[in-house]
Design a protein around this motif. Structure first.
Motif, PDB file in Angstrom:
ATOM      1  N   VAL A  19      21.874  58.351   3.632  1.00  0.00           N
ATOM      2  CA  VAL A  19      22.195  59.500   4.480  1.00  0.00           C
ATOM      3  C   VAL A  19      21.333  60.695   4.101  1.00  0.00           C
ATOM      4  O   VAL A  19      20.739  61.367   4.971  1.00  0.00           O
ATOM      5  CB  VAL A  19      23.689  59.855   4.359  1.00  0.00           C
ATOM      6  CG1 VAL A  19      23.976  61.177   5.090  1.00  0.00           C
ATOM      7  CG2 VAL A  19      24.553  58.749   4.932  1.00  0.00           C
ATOM      8  N   PHE A  29      20.269  58.402  12.172  1.00  0.00           N
ATOM      9  CA  PHE A  29      20.822  57.606  11.084  1.00  0.00           C
ATOM     10  C   PHE A  29      21.744  56.491  11.559  1.00  0.00           C
ATOM     11  O   PHE A  29      21.699  55.382  11.057  1.00  0.00           O
ATOM     12  CB  PHE A  29      21.579  58.529  10.127  1.00  0.00           C
ATOM     13  CG  PHE A  29      22.409  57.805   9.111  1.00  0.00           C
ATOM     14  CD1 PHE A  29      21.802  57.166   8.040  1.00  0.00           C
ATOM     15  CD2 PHE A  29      23.784  57.741   9.235  1.00  0.00           C
ATOM     16  CE1 PHE A  29      22.563  56.475   7.103  1.00  0.00           C
ATOM     17  CE2 PHE A  29      24.548  57.063   8.301  1.00  0.00           C
ATOM     18  CZ  PHE A  29      23.935  56.432   7.231  1.00  0.00           C
ATOM     19  N   GLN A  71      30.661  60.155   7.080  1.00  0.00           N
ATOM     20  CA  GLN A  71      29.359  60.775   6.832  1.00  0.00           C
ATOM     21  C   GLN A  71      29.431  62.296   6.700  1.00  0.00           C
ATOM     22  O   GLN A  71      28.819  62.870   5.795  1.00  0.00           O
ATOM     23  CB  GLN A  71      28.383  60.385   7.949  1.00  0.00           C
ATOM     24  CG  GLN A  71      26.984  60.979   7.773  1.00  0.00           C
ATOM     25  CD  GLN A  71      26.083  60.644   8.940  1.00  0.00           C
ATOM     26  OE1 GLN A  71      26.431  59.832   9.785  1.00  0.00           O
ATOM     27  NE2 GLN A  71      24.936  61.282   9.006  1.00  0.00           N
TER      28      GLN A  71
END
Length: 346
Positions: A19, A29, A71
């Motif tokens: 990430v 991503f 995330q």
């Protein structure tokens, strides 16, 4: 129970690193990560069905899809959520143990519970019996058929062990996001607690689990055995974190040179994991050398150490010529949907 959790912790760290690199490079991503997880799932399925039924990659791949939802979560919250997810597994196991204890209070309910457990574990008992015969002397085709049956049990176990794995994923991501794993000197109290708090507490928990039940019975689940499993799960997580604390202290200090020597094997972790399965099944199973059940217990650790040292040496030779291990190259190429440059340039 201490090392698949440590492996899970490392997987979570890898997710956080990916990430960070994608954000730094301004690359999209999510789609890349989804392809990476699907590729790992395919590799894991091939491993579980064709090589060794003790595969962990399928579990990692399936749970890795959930990581995308975390995330944007800050490091502190990742740590709390990871701890809560991990504790859900021993809590569920202890809840099952409590139900078993309540059912044992009357002869009628105890008999009903025992009958239900016996019926539910019938397939497991049959697989255990067949495994001793087929892996010792069966053909490769018979072994694959047995692995298919074992795979079903593994998938069912995800509901219990999945929270442990996901919890370690999140804790690993939190260690990277916070900078604790890259700059451990900036978190002296955290790593001191892991070394002198988590590890001793984990040892106590594992000792209590062993005192309650020295093994996990296949065909019985009562309050005693269920409680032993729950306490053992808790102890596994604590010991895993304790090992992390001591390994970081060692490799950042007196073991730095050893860490540098081991590093190439770490860069080929997937290749080495799968290679161990191939080598050991060919050594122990009936369609190989047939050492199944023949190697004395005292020789298990020397065997594992010798195999790993050979893998470290092989990793040095391989990475002197190539950028990735063979399975790492395959995984990376599948992720990017094109063959990656393999050879090192002069």
């Amino acid at each position: 129970g201490k090392f698949f959790t440590l492996f899970s912790l490392l997987f979570g760290m890898g997710f956080a690193v990916i990430v960070q690199r994608a954000e730094a490079a301004g690359r999209p991503f999510a789609l890349l990560y989804l392809r990476r997880s699907v590729a790992l799932l395919v590799i894991g399925l091939a491993h579980a069905l064709l090589v060794w039924s003790g595969d962990v990659l399928v579990t990692y791949a399936l749970l890795s899809f959930l990581l995308l939802a975390f995330q944007p979560v800050p490091a502190r919250w990742l740590a709390w959520l990871g701890g809560a997810a991990y504790l859900a597994a021993p809590a569920m196991m202890f809840g099952i143990a409590l139900i078993a204890g309540l059912m044992s209070l009357s002869p009628e309910s105890a008999a009903s519970w025992d009958a239900a457990i016996a019926q539910g574990t019938g397939d497991v008992r049959a697989i255990v019996d067949d495994a001793s015969r087929i892996y010792a002397a069966g053909s490769y085709a018979e072994a694959v058929q047995l692995r298919v049956r074992e795979f079903g049990i593994m998938v069912n176990n995800i509901f219990l062990f999945g929270p442990m794995v996901l919890g370690m994923f999140l804790l690993g991501a939190a260690l990277v996001r916070s900078g604790a794993i890259t700059q451990p000197a900036s978190r002296p109290r955290l790593f001191a607690f892991l070394r002198w708090g988590a590890l001793p507490l984990g040892l106590l928990a594992m000792g209590a689990s062993f005192a309650l039940e020295s093994h996990t019975p296949v065909d019985r689940l009562d309050f005693r055995s269920g409680s032993a499993q729950a306490v053992g799960m808790l102890g596994s997580g604590l010991m895993c974190l304790g090992y992390l604390g001591w390994l970081v202290a060692f490799f950042k200090g007196p073991g730095a040179r050893l860490g540098a020597w081991l590093a190439p094997a770490g860069r080929m972790a997937l290749t080495n994991y799968l290679m161990q399965s191939v080598v050991c099944t060919l050594v122990f199973y009936g369609y190989g050398l047939g050492w199944y059940g023949q190697l004395p217990r005292a020789w298990h650790v020397p065997f594992a150490l010798v195999l790993f040292v050979l893998q470290v040496l092989l990793a040095h030779v391989w990475l002197a010529r190539f950028r990735f291990g063979p399975m790492e190259w395959l995984w990376r190429s599948a992720t990017y949907l094109r063959p990656q440059p393999m050879r090192l340039r002069a």
